[in-house]
Write an enzyme that holds these catalytic residues in place. Structure first.
Site, PDB file in Angstrom:
ATOM      1  N   GLU A  27       0.887  -1.178   0.000  1.00 47.00           N
ATOM      2  CA  GLU A  27       0.000   0.000   0.000  1.00 47.00           C
ATOM      3  C   GLU A  27       0.913   1.213   0.000  1.00 47.00           C
ATOM      4  OE1 GLU A  27      -3.393  -0.070   0.312  1.00 47.00           O
ATOM      5  OE2 GLU A  27      -3.363  -2.254   0.271  1.00 47.00           O
ATOM      6  N   CYS A  64      -2.215   9.218   2.534  1.00 50.05           N
ATOM      7  CA  CYS A  64      -1.921   8.660   1.208  1.00 50.05           C
ATOM      8  C   CYS A  64      -3.017   9.027   0.208  1.00 50.05           C
ATOM      9  CB  CYS A  64      -1.760   7.147   1.295  1.00 50.05           C
ATOM     10  SG  CYS A  64      -3.125   6.352   2.147  1.00 50.05           S
TER      11      CYS A  64
HETATM   12  P1  NAD Z   1       8.666   4.716   4.480  1.00 52.03           P
HETATM   13  O1  NAD Z   1       8.607   3.873   3.269  1.00 52.03           O
HETATM   14  O2  NAD Z   1       9.831   5.597   4.681  1.00 52.03           O
HETATM   15  O3  NAD Z   1       8.587   3.796   5.795  1.00 52.03           O
HETATM   16  C1  NAD Z   1       7.514   2.911   6.024  1.00 52.03           C
HETATM   17  C2  NAD Z   1       7.943   1.808   6.980  1.00 52.03           C
HETATM   18  O4  NAD Z   1       8.925   0.988   6.334  1.00 52.03           O
HETATM   19  C3  NAD Z   1       8.593   2.302   8.270  1.00 52.03           C
HETATM   20  O5  NAD Z   1       8.179   1.489   9.330  1.00 52.03           O
HETATM   21  C4  NAD Z   1      10.084   2.119   7.991  1.00 52.03           C
HETATM   22  O6  NAD Z   1      10.858   1.948   9.166  1.00 52.03           O
HETATM   23  C5  NAD Z   1      10.066   0.831   7.188  1.00 52.03           C
HETATM   24  N1  NAD Z   1      11.242   0.616   6.338  1.00 52.03           N
HETATM   25  C6  NAD Z   1      12.098   1.534   5.825  1.00 52.03           C
HETATM   26  N2  NAD Z   1      13.010   0.927   5.033  1.00 52.03           N
HETATM   27  C7  NAD Z   1      12.736  -0.397   5.055  1.00 52.03           C
HETATM   28  C8  NAD Z   1      13.315  -1.537   4.430  1.00 52.03           C
HETATM   29  N3  NAD Z   1      14.386  -1.428   3.622  1.00 52.03           N
HETATM   30  N4  NAD Z   1      12.762  -2.759   4.655  1.00 52.03           N
HETATM   31  C9  NAD Z   1      11.669  -2.881   5.439  1.00 52.03           C
HETATM   32  N5  NAD Z   1      11.073  -1.835   6.069  1.00 52.03           N
HETATM   33  C10 NAD Z   1      11.606  -0.602   5.877  1.00 52.03           C
HETATM   34  O7  NAD Z   1       7.305   5.554   4.480  1.00 52.03           O
HETATM   35  P2  NAD Z   1       6.867   6.717   5.480  1.00 52.03           P
HETATM   36  O8  NAD Z   1       7.583   7.962   5.121  1.00 52.03           O
HETATM   37  O9  NAD Z   1       6.913   6.222   6.874  1.00 52.03           O
HETATM   38  O10 NAD Z   1       5.298   6.858   5.113  1.00 52.03           O
HETATM   39  C11 NAD Z   1       4.810   7.748   4.157  1.00 52.03           C
HETATM   40  C12 NAD Z   1       4.383   7.005   2.911  1.00 52.03           C
HETATM   41  O11 NAD Z   1       3.410   6.023   3.240  1.00 52.03           O
HETATM   42  C13 NAD Z   1       3.725   7.913   1.899  1.00 52.03           C
HETATM   43  O12 NAD Z   1       4.241   7.655   0.624  1.00 52.03           O
HETATM   44  C14 NAD Z   1       2.251   7.520   1.984  1.00 52.03           C
HETATM   45  O13 NAD Z   1       1.528   7.780   0.814  1.00 52.03           O
HETATM   46  C15 NAD Z   1       2.359   6.060   2.295  1.00 52.03           C
HETATM   47  N6  NAD Z   1       1.091   5.544   2.839  1.00 52.03           N
HETATM   48  C16 NAD Z   1       0.308   4.766   2.032  1.00 52.03           C
HETATM   49  C17 NAD Z   1      -0.924   4.294   2.496  1.00 52.03           C
HETATM   50  C18 NAD Z   1      -1.825   3.469   1.597  1.00 52.03           C
HETATM   51  O14 NAD Z   1      -2.799   2.915   2.094  1.00 52.03           O
HETATM   52  N7  NAD Z   1      -1.564   3.379   0.290  1.00 52.03           N
HETATM   53  C19 NAD Z   1      -1.324   4.610   3.798  1.00 52.03           C
HETATM   54  C20 NAD Z   1      -0.491   5.382   4.591  1.00 52.03           C
HETATM   55  C21 NAD Z   1       0.727   5.854   4.102  1.00 52.03           C
END
Ligand code: NAD
Length: 519
Positions: A234, A268
């Site tokens: 997502e 998002c």
């Molecule tokens: P991010 O991708 O930086 O981090 C998300 C999660 O992934 C965190 O817990 C982080 O610690 C973890 N992570 C980071 N690198 C990783 C790796 N290499 N392997 C595994 N896990 C890892 O995202 P963010 O900045 O925390 O969130 C914002 C983003 O989330 C925006 O793009 C937003 O649109 C999206 N989002 C999407 C939805 C949806 O339903 N489509 C809902 C909420 C947020």
């Protein structure tokens, strides 16, 4: 946490970090969840549903604790934390999640022709994957877990939660409540940033639910691919709203402000592009600009409608996008600057934006509404679909039939008329996207391929062997020929087939009988 800590978080100088779990600790969490899972699954669906309902009530009873944490981690007002993260509606959400689960998990009997498949009964069952890892972002530190925690548990899985390093406390709180209510070790916790997420995937989980950025989503998908485990993605969004000249302008301005500025745009499915028909563009822009100017923002006012940006890095992206738009000729109608204190950014309306600006192409994740004036609905549809993302898309009009027709032409997973983003609160509606938003499905019975595998169970009560078993003699060739002719509509082949089947069954049995004779 003290008030001083809280003030410093909102100034962006620090936020409380959790001690990152080591790889060994994460592996132990997964192992504990794996040991607890068979017992949890064996309790049966009704018992598991009852426990999930109890969890929802428990959260409501302790809402003050979690709201306090959310206020600290997001800077939003207590009211917004209660409403925006799904706490107020959690009991109804759990009930709806249980209804969705009952449908998704029900065994499915496959109907077979008793002539072609004599004596056979087939049931397709849902089997829990085992242990599901849930990796969440920081924007809704509570809600992002709940949407996957319920289906994972209802399906009979163990779970390990991995909160964002930017909002670690709320996820840890959910974990504590689960530890109080569910069997020991069933729900585990992995704390930290990228390394913790990677360690969780490597630790042997059987499925991953990932919510976050496109950049990280690609890495998570690759890692899960290496392990050949299912991975629900997502990812980001750049939602478009199309405002047609015949809309109810008051309601439209209110609705677009709501879904553009909700959670300071850190959603998002925030509206991040508004395509407005020329004929009403002046009225729309001045109305939404004035509304934006009336919203009270954290960092400017004690009591506020809109909280701050959650972290400095995100605020820098918002500022860079607005600067790029300004430099390319956008007109700042409202906002366009930080609040007096902290990480707040004033609700911003930009007029005369164009498709090549960063504010129109890239995910901003801030309280900014770029307005793109268009000649007509056709131009709006073309530009709305000219995006690498596709989560929600909405059309605002009094002509509902036309609105639906246009909404269906948008390349999105959730298409709306006269509203935006609200289906995220509904546990029976798939939350899904296209293109870089990722193929994941959250909520609804359609999300279950991540949480269960299917097992087909066939029981054969036939007294006779199947007619196509060995030996491969001439009768078998005639039998095959009759099957083909029957499929092409021959009734004579139908009759011939019955006789050939009986003969073949006799042959197969005799063949085996001969083999069983002692030498
Ligand atoms: P991010 O991708 O930086 O981090 C998300 C999660 O992934 C965190 O817990 C982080 O610690 C973890 N992570 C980071 N690198 C990783 C790796 N290499 N392997 C595994 N896990 C890892 O995202 P963010 O900045 O925390 O969130 C914002 C983003 O989330 C925006 O793009 C937003 O649109 C999206 N989002 C999407 C939805 C949806 O339903 N489509 C809902 C909420 C947020």
């Amino acid at each position: 946490m003290t008030r001083t800590d809280l003030a410093s978080i909102r100034d962006g100088s620090s936020y409380p970090s959790a001690r990152p779990s080591s790889r060994e600790e994460i592996a132990r969490s997964v192992a504990r969840a794996r040991s607890a899972q068979p017992g949890w699954s064996a309790l049966g669906f009704d018992w598991r549903s009852q426990m999930c309902r109890r969890f929802a009530h428990h959260v409501l009873e302790r809402r003050a604790e979690v709201i306090d944490l959310l206020v600290q981690e997001t800077g939003r007002s207590p009211t917004e934390c209660l409403m925006a993260d799904g706490i107020a509606v959690i009991v109804d959400y759990a009930k709806a999640a249980i209804r969705a689960a009952r449908r998704a998990l029900a065994p499915e009997r496959v109907r077979l022709s008793p002539i072609d498949w004599p004596g056979k009964k087939i049931v397709v069952e849902a089997v829990p994957r085992g242990v599901v890892g849930i990796i969440a972002p920081w924007n809704y530190p509570f809600g992002n877990f709940i949407k996957s925690l319920f289906p994972a548990l209802l399906a009979g899985n163990g779970v390990v939660l991995k909160p964002s390093e930017y909002a670690p406390r709320t996820g840890a709180w959910i974990h504590e409540q689960c530890a109080d209510l569910f069997p020991e070790g069933l729900v585990g916790l992995a704390e930290g940033g990228a390394e913790a997420g990677e360690a969780l995937i490597d630790a042997g989980v059987d499925a991953i639910v990932f919510t976050g950025s496109v950049r990280t989503g690609r890495k998570v998908a690759a890692r899960a691919g290496e392990r050949l485990i299912p991975c629900s993605l997502e990812l980001g969004g750049k939602d478009a709203a199309i405002v047609l000249a015949d809309c109810d302008l008051e309601r439209t301005v209110a609705g677009i402000a709501q879904w553009g500025f909700h959670n300071a745009g850190q959603n998002c499915a925030a509206i991040e592009r508004v395509y407005v028909e020329d004929r009403i563009a002046d009225m729309f822009v001045s109305g939404i600009g004035r509304l934006a100017g009336r919203l009270r923002v954290a960092g400017d006012a004690e009591a506020f409608d809109m909280g701050p940006i959650q972290n400095e890095a995100q605020l820098a992206i918002v500022e860079a996008h607005v600067e790029d738009a300004r430099a390319r000729g956008a007109i700042v109608v409202a906002g366009g600057e930080r609040t007096h204190r902290g990480l707040g950014y004033r609700p911003t309306v930009l007029d005369r934006c164009t498709q090549e600006m960063r504010i129109v192409r890239e995910e901003t994740f801030g309280p900014v509404l770029p307005v793109i004036r268009v000649q007509d609905a056709e131009a709006a549809i073309t530009l709305a679909n000219d995006s690498t993302y596709g989560l929600n898309g909405s059309v605002w009009t009094r002509d509902l039939a036309r609105g639906e027709a246009i909404a269906r032409r948008l390349d999105v997973g959730v298409a709306l008329v006269n509203n935006h983003a609200i289906t995220g609160a509904l546990a029976e509606v798939p939350w899904t996207g296209v293109k870089d938003t990722g193929p994941g499905v959250a909520a609804s019975r359609h999300s279950y391929p991540t949480f269960v595998r299917r097992r087909s169970v066939l029981t054969d009560r036939a007294k006779q062997p199947d007619p196509f078993w060995y030996p491969a003699d001439d009768d078998l060739a005639r039998f095959g020929q009759a099957v083909v002719e029957r499929a092409l509509g021959s009734t004579r082949a139908f009759v011939r087939l019955a006789g050939l089947a009986t003969a073949r069954m006799r042959t197969v049995r005799a063949f085996a009988k001969e083999a069983l004779k002692p030498d």
